[in-house]
Structures are given as C-alpha cells and as structure tokens.
Design a protein around this motif. Structure first.
Motif, PDB file in Angstrom:
ATOM      1  N   GLU A 108       0.844  -1.204   0.000  1.00 47.74           N
ATOM      2  CA  GLU A 108       0.000   0.000   0.000  1.00 47.74           C
ATOM      3  C   GLU A 108       0.875   1.248   0.000  1.00 47.74           C
ATOM      4  N   ALA A 109       1.937   1.217   0.792  1.00 47.31           N
ATOM      5  CA  ALA A 109       2.870   2.348   0.833  1.00 47.31           C
ATOM      6  C   ALA A 109       3.623   2.480  -0.494  1.00 47.31           C
TER       7      ALA A 109
ATOM      8  N   ARG B 120       1.400   4.254  -3.081  1.00 41.46           N
ATOM      9  CA  ARG B 120       1.340   5.712  -2.902  1.00 41.46           C
ATOM     10  C   ARG B 120       2.633   6.379  -3.349  1.00 41.46           C
ATOM     11  N   HIS B 121       3.753   5.727  -3.038  1.00 45.20           N
ATOM     12  CA  HIS B 121       5.058   6.306  -3.380  1.00 45.20           C
ATOM     13  C   HIS B 121       5.260   6.346  -4.900  1.00 45.20           C
TER      14      HIS B 121
ATOM     15  N   ARG C  89       2.766   8.566  -6.711  1.00 51.39           N
ATOM     16  CA  ARG C  89       2.805   9.960  -6.235  1.00 51.39           C
ATOM     17  C   ARG C  89       1.397  10.467  -5.937  1.00 51.39           C
ATOM     18  N   ASN C  90       0.697   9.646  -5.200  1.00 50.45           N
ATOM     19  CA  ASN C  90      -0.706   9.924  -4.863  1.00 50.45           C
ATOM     20  C   ASN C  90      -0.943   9.416  -3.453  1.00 50.45           C
ATOM     21  N   GLU C  91      -1.376  10.294  -2.562  1.00 49.63           N
ATOM     22  CA  GLU C  91      -1.501   9.922  -1.152  1.00 49.63           C
ATOM     23  C   GLU C  91      -2.857   9.319  -0.789  1.00 49.63           C
ATOM     24  N   ARG C  92      -3.713   9.111  -1.777  1.00 50.45           N
ATOM     25  CA  ARG C  92      -4.952   8.404  -1.488  1.00 50.45           C
ATOM     26  C   ARG C  92      -4.627   6.930  -1.211  1.00 50.45           C
TER      27      ARG C  92
ATOM     28  N   GLY D 272      -2.687   4.622  -3.505  1.00 50.51           N
ATOM     29  CA  GLY D 272      -2.343   5.532  -4.598  1.00 50.51           C
ATOM     30  C   GLY D 272      -3.489   5.811  -5.538  1.00 50.51           C
TER      31      GLY D 272
END
Length: 617
Positions: A307-308, A311-312, A315-318, A321
C-alpha cells in the motif's frame, strides 16, 4: 449489472486506406464509445464518438468483416470494406465487447433476411428525414433464435454481411462470435444457470468504482464472480492477482508478489520502494483496478508495504495511490504462512485495511453442495463449532464405501510431501507398463514458474490402473469437470483412456494452460489434463470440488485446514473421514472477532447506486 449490448467503451484507432491498401488517414481515440444505431430507413450504422473533443464517425454496416480472436483480451477489429475503413478496438471490457459483437452478429444476420428494397427510390418518394438516428433496440429472443439457426451450419473465420445483390450467398461466421451467440447468457452461475442477486450487487459495486472486500464460505461462487468482474473491467488497466500461484491461475492472473515487485517484502520500506520502482514501475502506474484473490493468505505487514509502495510510485496519497481495490477471500480458510522470525497477521489486522476497504459484502448461497444437512455441518465447521451430532455424522462416514468401478477415493493430506510420497508409492505398485508425458512449455525458462502456478504437472507418468484427477473443465454436462475422479483403463495410440466416476470414458488429449507474467507476456503449457490422485494436499485442493474423497485430519496444523478439506467434498455420500476428532477443528479467535464485527457492519452499509461505470482515477 446494467448491460447495454449495443454499446462498448474502449480505445479505438480508425484507419482509412486507398485501393492499394496504403493508409490515407488515421485517427487515434484513447477513449471512445462504439454503438449500434439505425436511421428512419432501418439502415444500420456503427457510430464512434470520442470521449474528449468532437470526434464523431459514422460507418454503414455493409460488407463488414470482424477479427475477434483476441476478444477475451478486450481486442477486436471491424473492417468496413466499402469504405476502406478499419476500426481497431483495444482495452475493451471483455464482457462488454463480446456482448457487443454478439448483438452485431444477431442484428446483421436478421437484417439480411429482410427483402431487398430499392432504398434510393424509397428515399426519394418518402417524406422521411434522412436523419432520425436512434439506438438499435436490444436483440429479441426471436432474433437470437434465427441467428442460432443460421450459425449451426457455419463455422469459418469471419463475419461477412453481403450487399443486397449477394444476400443469398452463404455467410462465413467467426467461430468465436458463433460460440458467444449460441452459448448461454454471458453472466451465468455454472450451477444455477444465472448470476445471483447477491453476486450482481457486488458486480455493480465494482463497476461504480468502490473499494471493496467480498467473502463467503467455500462453494459460494467467489472465483466465479471474480472472473465476471475481470471480464467487466478494461483489461489494460486491470490487474488480476492472487496470493498463491494456483489461485492466480484459476482467475487468469498473476501472483500478488509478481505484481508488487518487492519479493517477499522482508526488506525495509525504502528498499521496497527501490525494488518496485526497478521491477514494476510501469505496471504500478498504469493500474486502475487491482484484484487480489485469496486475501486470507496475505500477511498484514506485506499488505501495508505494498500500500505504501503504491502511494510512493504513483505519487498519490490516497489509499493504494488511488487504485480501486477488489479483495476476495475467506479468512476462515487458510491463513498467512508464518515465518520463523515472526507471527503472521491477517490482512484485516493491517493498519491500511480500514482506510483502503470501504465496502464489505458476503456471499451466502452455497452452490457446490446441494444437501442442506451437509451445508449446515460445513457452516458450523467453518467457525470451529462441532456439536455431538456433527461429530457422529462425520464419524459415520468412515464406514462408507464411496469407491466404484475401480475408482478409489482421493486422500487429502495436510502436507504436500506426504501426498507426493503416497502417489509415488502407489504408482510403483502397479505392474503395468508406464507412459510418460512431458509438458510442452512455450518458454523453457518459465518452466519452474509454470510448475509453481499450475496444478498440471510438467512430467506425468501413468500406468493402467493409475488413479487420476481431471484438471480442466472438458464437458460439464458429462461430468468431465475440474476435480472429477477417474482411473486409467487403457492406452490407445499412446493416448490415456480414463473411466470416470460419472461413467464416462475420456480419451485424454493435450490441453492448454496460460499463465500471464507481470510484463503481460502469456506463457503457455500443453499437457494431458490429468494428475495422479491417490492423494492430494489440502493446500493444492483449494477451489476444487471432489466427487470421491477421504481424509484423516490428525496432522492438520492450521486453523481452517479441516474446513478447507471437508468443504472440497461434493456431498456426505462422496466423503469418508477417518478417525474424526473434534479437536482437529478450530477457527482462529481473531477471525471470529473480525467476522462478528464484519456482519454488524453489513447491517449499516449504505446502498450502492446501481448501473454506474468505473470512475477514471
């Protein structure tokens, strides 16, 4: 699910060529809609409308040919011969594309039955507008039956709609469209004949873009529904994965570890970022819908890491990602594999579970077993409850004779090595001549991967008298289904002939299995669809329905293992449990707590709006 058979959304390239075949004009629509329309004179057209901009193309349905060998992958092409124009379709939801092409075939087949008219004269004398375009009405049962009758005598490579002067000429019909026309409805449950209301509700939730988890006991059609979900989503941006290779193969996907690109996930987070960026950067960034089957075997820490990573890389913090998550599994079945260093945690115990999973569903209708008493027993076993009555019923099966016609019961073992040793020993006991069948792999460097992900062996040794299991659905109506039990009775021209429990004899010819890699490459194995079946491991039996099975559960070592083994049986009459002890059945306390909360939350779930299409993320 709202099915519009006259409509498909996908990527479309339109090419116009001259008489010599050179491209004169080319238009590329990343996303466009394709629909069937007709005018006031009942002339039919295909309309292409770009999602962005004012792109609109209208082509008459005359003298067309369709190439649809890859429609199950969301690809097809339609050639309009009179206009020297070809539509190249890609990234279409396979279910939508198949239904569209089926409707196209039905409509043009019935349209060609109509008497030829002097359309020019009719147009000149008529006061009708040349416009008045409207969508073609859905195919009626009469039209479908007419198309089926015409399709019976036709079996070649392309659809051709004749011009009025050649209406009576015999048409050549694409085999794949023929199959989709003459087959049953696309969304069907293999046992009930139709998709159930509870399955439809989950499918609609997926198509409305929801992040969700759906569960259900063994035999409720989870894998069946997953295949329908996969067919309803655009293939280029949908990743179907599973926690194990066998489960991934069942749904035509890849393992979650292949997709994620972080190995076993034992490295620190920064190192995982680097590994995923190097191995699977493009895959992570293009994915809009991520399906994970057998989620019960995914460790919580691994789930948090990917999951991390999502997002990385994106480049999306939802959550994840912005990828839509579709998770499937039963936490009462096999748990994550614990390592020596740490205790495994269930995926629902991860820090990311609640922020990633917004909706929960449970399938409750069991399709594998028909006997209400057996279903009730399994539902109790699933939660670790064994009453005196259940114990007595299962102990009584030890005396049952479930063999017939030389077909012995398959022994389910708690350990893979034990099953292999039993099969090897029993095969060596047979005195008849052995025949060896070596799989034909399209890429020899992928043989080890194929061995891990497929139940079909790379090397199969058979003798007359060998107990075998069928590993592919060959003929459902004859009982030749994945998991059916049989015995080799002879060889004809090196082809094994198998007598099955259903009474049917089957000449086992080579069948194909496809495995997809994380790069999208399809690797193929051809092999006789059989496996030695004196014994089978419980882990390898997931997803199978066995019609002649025995087990001794004394060596089970995980919560849920006994339930998985018992739920493979088709009925109490096809099951033999040796030395049953209620202590061999238990459910994990954390799972019991999770499902108690889960069912309480189901009462509070908001209504899912029906009929919406997936959101662009």
């Amino acid at each position: 699910m709202d099915q519009d058979n006259n409509f498909v959304t996908c990527s479309i390239i339109i090419e116009w060529t001259n008489a010599q075949g050179s491209i004169q004009k080319k238009v590329n629509h990343r996303s466009a809609s394709l629909r069937l329309i007709r005018n006031n004179f009942r002339e039919m057209f295909v309309e292409v409308r770009a999602e962005k901009g004012n792109g609109l193309t209208k082509l008459p349905l005359k003298s067309i040919s369709v190439f649809n060998k890859f429609m199950s992958q969301g690809k097809a092409s339609i050639k309009f011969k009179e206009d020297n124009c070809t539509l190249f379709l890609s990234n279409a939801p396979p279910a939508q594309l198949i239904n569209f092409l089926k409707t196209l075939y039905i409509k043009i087949t019935n349209h060609s039955d109509q008497p030829a008219k002097n359309l020019l004269k009719e147009k000149l004398l008529s006061n009708k507008s040349l416009g008045g375009l409207q969508e073609i009405s859905p195919a009626t049962s009469t039209e479908i039956n007419k198309a089926k009758e015409k399709a019976i005598s036709v079996s070649r490579a392309t659809i051709t709609t004749p011009s009025p002067g050649t209406v009576k000429k015999r048409k050549r019909v694409d085999e794949n469209v023929l199959k989709s026309v003459t087959s049953k409805k696309l969304y069907e449950n293999p046992t009930t004949g139709q998709i159930t209301e509870e399955q439809t509700r989950i499918l609609d939730a997926v198509l409305s873009g929801k992040n969700l988890f759906f569960t259900g006991s063994a035999g409720t059609g989870k894998s069946f529904l997953l295949k329908k979900i996969i067919a309803a989503l655009p293939p280029d941006v949908t990743m179907a994965t599973a926690s194990t290779g066998v489960a991934a193969c069942h749904i035509g996907g890849i393992t979650l570890h292949q997709f994620a690109g972080i190995g076993l996930g034992t490295a620190n987070l920064e190192r995982c970022f680097q590994m995923a960026s190097r191995n699977c950067l493009t895959l992570w960034r293009k994915t809009k819908h991520l399906i994970i089957d057998e989620i019960s075997m995914v460790d919580a820490d691994y789930f948090d890491k990917i999951e991390a990573v999502a997002r990385h890389i994106r480049r999306n913090e939802r959550p994840f990602g912005g990828i839509q998550l579709i998770l499937c599994g039963d936490f009462f079945q096999l748990p994550p594999v614990a390592s020596r260093d740490k205790k495994a945690k269930f995926c629902f115990q991860s820090s990311g579970w609640e922020k990633c999973v917004h909706f929960n569903f449970e399938l409750q209708t069991v399709h594998r077993q028909k006997d209400p008493e057996f279903i009730k027993i399994l539902n109790n076993i699933r939660i670790g409850r064994v009453t005196d009555n259940i114990a007595e019923t299962l102990k009584a099966t030890a005396k049952q004779k479930i063999e017939n016609d030389g077909i012995l019961a398959t022994r389910l073992c708690s350990h893979v090595k034990e099953a292999e040793e039993i099969n090897e020993f029993q095969l060596n006991e047979l005195k008849s001549e052995s025949k060896t069948y070596v799989a034909q792999d399209s890429d020899d460097s992928m043989t080890s991967v194929l061995n891990q992900q497929l139940t079909v062996p790379g090397k199969l040794v058979l003798k007359v008298g060998a107990q075998v299991m069928l590993l592919k659905n060959i003929n459902v109506s004859d009982g030749l289904v994945n998991g059916a039990r049989g015995v080799v009775i002879k060889f004809i021209d090196n082809v094994p002939v198998v007598q099955f429990k259903s009474g049917v004899q089957y000449h086992a010819k080579l069948e194909k299995w496809n495995v997809r890699t994380n790069t999208g490459l399809i690797v193929q194995r051809k092999q006789v669809p059989l496996k030695l079946a004196w014994a089978f491991s419980i882990h390898k039996s997931q997803g199978l329905t066995l019609d002649c099975v025995e087990m001794c559960l004394a060596r089970v070592f995980d919560a849920g293992q006994s339930y998985v083994a018992l739920s493979r049986a088709q009925s109490l009459q096809s099951l033999r449990v040796l030395d049953f002890n209620s202590q061999q059945v238990w459910a994990h306390s954390d799972v019991l707590i999770f499902y108690k909360k889960f069912r309480r939350n189901l009462q509070e779930i908001e209504m899912i709006p029906l009929g919406k299409k997936p959101r662009n993320r």
